[in-house]
Design a protein around this motif. Structure first.
Motif, PDB file in Angstrom:
ATOM      1  N   HIS A   1       7.573   6.125  -6.095  1.00  0.00           N
ATOM      2  CA  HIS A   1       6.977   6.748  -5.094  1.00  0.00           C
ATOM      3  C   HIS A   1       6.405   6.311  -3.942  1.00  0.00           C
ATOM      4  O   HIS A   1       6.279   6.310  -2.999  1.00  0.00           O
ATOM      5  N   ALA A   2       5.237   5.384  -4.353  1.00  0.00           N
ATOM      6  CA  ALA A   2       4.387   4.654  -3.500  1.00  0.00           C
ATOM      7  C   ALA A   2       5.177   3.670  -2.878  1.00  0.00           C
ATOM      8  O   ALA A   2       4.827   3.728  -1.481  1.00  0.00           O
ATOM      9  N   ALA A   3       6.214   3.044  -3.220  1.00  0.00           N
ATOM     10  CA  ALA A   3       6.706   2.231  -2.369  1.00  0.00           C
ATOM     11  C   ALA A   3       7.545   3.165  -1.141  1.00  0.00           C
ATOM     12  O   ALA A   3       7.740   2.311  -0.207  1.00  0.00           O
ATOM     13  N   HIS A   4       8.250   3.933  -1.763  1.00  0.00           N
ATOM     14  CA  HIS A   4       8.900   4.830  -0.671  1.00  0.00           C
ATOM     15  C   HIS A   4       7.665   5.493   0.277  1.00  0.00           C
ATOM     16  O   HIS A   4       8.203   5.680   1.514  1.00  0.00           O
ATOM     17  N   LYS A   5       6.699   5.855  -0.081  1.00  0.00           N
ATOM     18  CA  LYS A   5       5.925   6.282   0.751  1.00  0.00           C
ATOM     19  C   LYS A   5       5.420   5.055   1.716  1.00  0.00           C
ATOM     20  O   LYS A   5       5.231   5.448   3.174  1.00  0.00           O
ATOM     21  N   HIS A   6       5.188   3.907   1.284  1.00  0.00           N
ATOM     22  CA  HIS A   6       5.003   2.839   2.202  1.00  0.00           C
ATOM     23  C   HIS A   6       6.121   2.686   3.209  1.00  0.00           C
ATOM     24  O   HIS A   6       6.000   2.512   4.425  1.00  0.00           O
TER      25      HIS A   6
ATOM     26  N   PHE B   1       8.113   4.786   4.210  1.00  0.00           N
ATOM     27  CA  PHE B   1       8.189   5.997   5.060  1.00  0.00           C
ATOM     28  C   PHE B   1       7.134   5.764   6.340  1.00  0.00           C
ATOM     29  O   PHE B   1       7.326   5.893   7.419  1.00  0.00           O
ATOM     30  N   ASP B   2       5.795   5.295   5.752  1.00  0.00           N
ATOM     31  CA  ASP B   2       4.900   5.054   6.851  1.00  0.00           C
ATOM     32  C   ASP B   2       5.173   3.977   7.849  1.00  0.00           C
ATOM     33  O   ASP B   2       4.774   4.088   9.175  1.00  0.00           O
ATOM     34  N   THR B   3       5.771   3.042   7.363  1.00  0.00           N
ATOM     35  CA  THR B   3       6.045   1.837   8.234  1.00  0.00           C
ATOM     36  C   THR B   3       7.129   2.244   9.104  1.00  0.00           C
ATOM     37  O   THR B   3       6.907   1.996  10.366  1.00  0.00           O
ATOM     38  N   GLU B   4       8.303   3.000   8.911  1.00  0.00           N
ATOM     39  CA  GLU B   4       9.283   3.487   9.678  1.00  0.00           C
ATOM     40  C   GLU B   4       8.793   4.511  10.647  1.00  0.00           C
ATOM     41  O   GLU B   4       9.112   4.541  11.791  1.00  0.00           O
ATOM     42  N   HIS B   5       7.865   5.287  10.145  1.00  0.00           N
ATOM     43  CA  HIS B   5       7.413   6.489  10.994  1.00  0.00           C
ATOM     44  C   HIS B   5       6.580   5.801  12.213  1.00  0.00           C
ATOM     45  O   HIS B   5       6.590   5.919  13.642  1.00  0.00           O
ATOM     46  N   THR B   6       5.579   4.757  11.671  1.00  0.00           N
ATOM     47  CA  THR B   6       5.027   4.253  12.788  1.00  0.00           C
ATOM     48  C   THR B   6       5.969   3.436  13.921  1.00  0.00           C
ATOM     49  O   THR B   6       5.601   3.483  15.247  1.00  0.00           O
ATOM     50  N   ARG B   7       6.941   2.746  13.565  1.00  0.00           N
ATOM     51  CA  ARG B   7       7.816   2.089  14.438  1.00  0.00           C
ATOM     52  C   ARG B   7       8.563   3.041  15.250  1.00  0.00           C
ATOM     53  O   ARG B   7       8.647   2.916  16.349  1.00  0.00           O
TER      54      ARG B   7
ATOM     55  N   TRP C   1       4.925  17.094   8.304  1.00  0.00           N
ATOM     56  CA  TRP C   1       5.771  17.549   7.190  1.00  0.00           C
ATOM     57  C   TRP C   1       5.268  16.938   5.946  1.00  0.00           C
ATOM     58  O   TRP C   1       5.097  17.481   4.759  1.00  0.00           O
ATOM     59  N   VAL C   2       5.477  15.575   5.883  1.00  0.00           N
ATOM     60  CA  VAL C   2       5.043  14.786   4.551  1.00  0.00           C
ATOM     61  C   VAL C   2       3.440  15.052   4.429  1.00  0.00           C
ATOM     62  O   VAL C   2       3.234  15.306   3.294  1.00  0.00           O
ATOM     63  N   GLU C   3       2.771  14.782   5.500  1.00  0.00           N
ATOM     64  CA  GLU C   3       1.374  15.100   5.173  1.00  0.00           C
ATOM     65  C   GLU C   3       1.097  16.655   4.591  1.00  0.00           C
ATOM     66  O   GLU C   3       0.319  16.534   3.601  1.00  0.00           O
TER      67      GLU C   3
END
Length: 328
Positions: free
Chosen positions: A274-279, A281-287, A308-310
């Motif tokens: 879960h933490a890896a997928h969240k990472h 997500f955060d990386t792609e979201h920023t990009r 939505w994720v937050e």
């Protein structure tokens, strides 16, 4: 700082608490919810009661799940009409998930009604007797079509509902046999069985990509990663109850089976997954938010997907207590 770890002799309550702490630490909710949060919560309960979604313990489930509260955190800046629509559709999805999705006989009966067709075109197969799931979904569709751009967003919602139902069908043999799927097969389906596709109602808000306009592949992938994060969070919270029922369709059970892990190790592996997928997500979201190839409207949608994720962190406590009440 040392992170808490599940001990090898941890019991179900210890493991559930470990997962609970991980989710709260990884996904703190945003600063404030929608200003009409209380109105959304009371209104969706009244709507569900009028539309027949309070059978089979539905009223108490609505109260525990706090769907209006969840939407208020996931869509803090959305117009009230859009947030209300989303709460109605989520109420439908959650009720279906609780009462039909995990029961093969009921699921196959509902499939014959062509629910995606009802959402897309307003029509279902002739001769189908009216019930709460049909009348309430038809009501959601009617509300959407009276909103600017609503007609155009129905195709994307219907596709999301179709994928959700297909995923539920593919899980049925695993439940019948008691045999967990492979990790790859499970994750591909979990993206859609989380029921997160109502997120696309964001497109009815001003400044979003026009409903019906194809989205860039990266933006769709970001949304689907958001759905998977929600599904994995639900797996962590719900595993103890599902395990006692012998349900093999859960990431913890799948990892334990695939890699021969003891239960505490499988919980730890699911937390890492879960933490890896969240990472990711955060990386792609920023990009995507900085991607000059996207239009301002598309970047705005990327921001909303992040919100939505937050905001989904607001579902952690209600969902946990809902599971305790329905699967003690």
């Amino acid at each position: 700082m040392t992170r808490p770890q599940p001990h090898t002799d941890a019991g179900p309550a210890d493991l559930a608490a470990y997962a609970h702490q991980h989710l709260l630490r990884l996904s703190p909710p945003p600063a404030r919810p929608h200003p009409a949060a209380q109105e959304l919560e009371s209104e969706v309960r009244e709507w569900a009661a009028r539309k027949g979604l309070c059978a089979q313990g539905g009223r108490r489930a609505l109260e525990r799940r706090r769907i209006g509260h969840l939407v208020a955190w996931c869509m803090p800046h959305a117009p009230l009409a859009v947030a209300r629509l989303t709460a109605h559709y989520l109420a439908w999805v959650f009720h279906f998930d609780d009462t039909v999705a995990e029961h093969p006989e009921q699921l196959y009966a509902h499939l014959a009604w062509d629910l995606p067709g009802l959402l897309h075109s307003g029509h279902t197969h002739p001769g189908v007797p009216p019930c709460g799931h049909l009348t309430s979904l038809a009501a959601v569709r009617a509300e959407i079509t009276t909103t600017a751009g609503g007609q155009e967003v129905l195709a994307q919602l219907a596709d999301g509902l179709c994928r959700y139902l297909d995923g539920c069908v593919s899980e049925a043999p695993w439940r019948t046999s008691g045999q967990p799927p492979s990790l790859d097969a499970y994750l591909r389906r979990r993206t859609h069985t989380s029921g997160g596709h109502p997120l696309y109602l964001h497109r009815l808000a001003p400044g979003m990509p026009p409903p019906g306009e194809p989205l860039p592949a990266g933006l769709t992938a970001l949304a689907e990663l958001a759905f998977l994060l929600g599904g994995l969070a639900n797996d962590l919270l719900g595993h103890a109850a599902e395990h006692r029922q012998g349900d093999p369709v859960n990431a913890v059970t799948v990892l334990a089976h695939e890699y021969g892990l003891a239960l505490p190790e499988a919980y730890r592996a699911t937390v890492v997954l879960h933490a890896a997928h969240k990472h990711r997500f955060d990386t792609e979201h920023t990009r995507l938010r900085a991607d000059p190839a996207l239009t301002p409207a598309q970047r705005h949608l990327a921001e909303a997907i992040g919100g939505w994720v937050e905001g989904s962190a607001a579902a952690i406590e209600p969902y946990f207590h809902h599971l305790l009440a329905t699967r003690p």
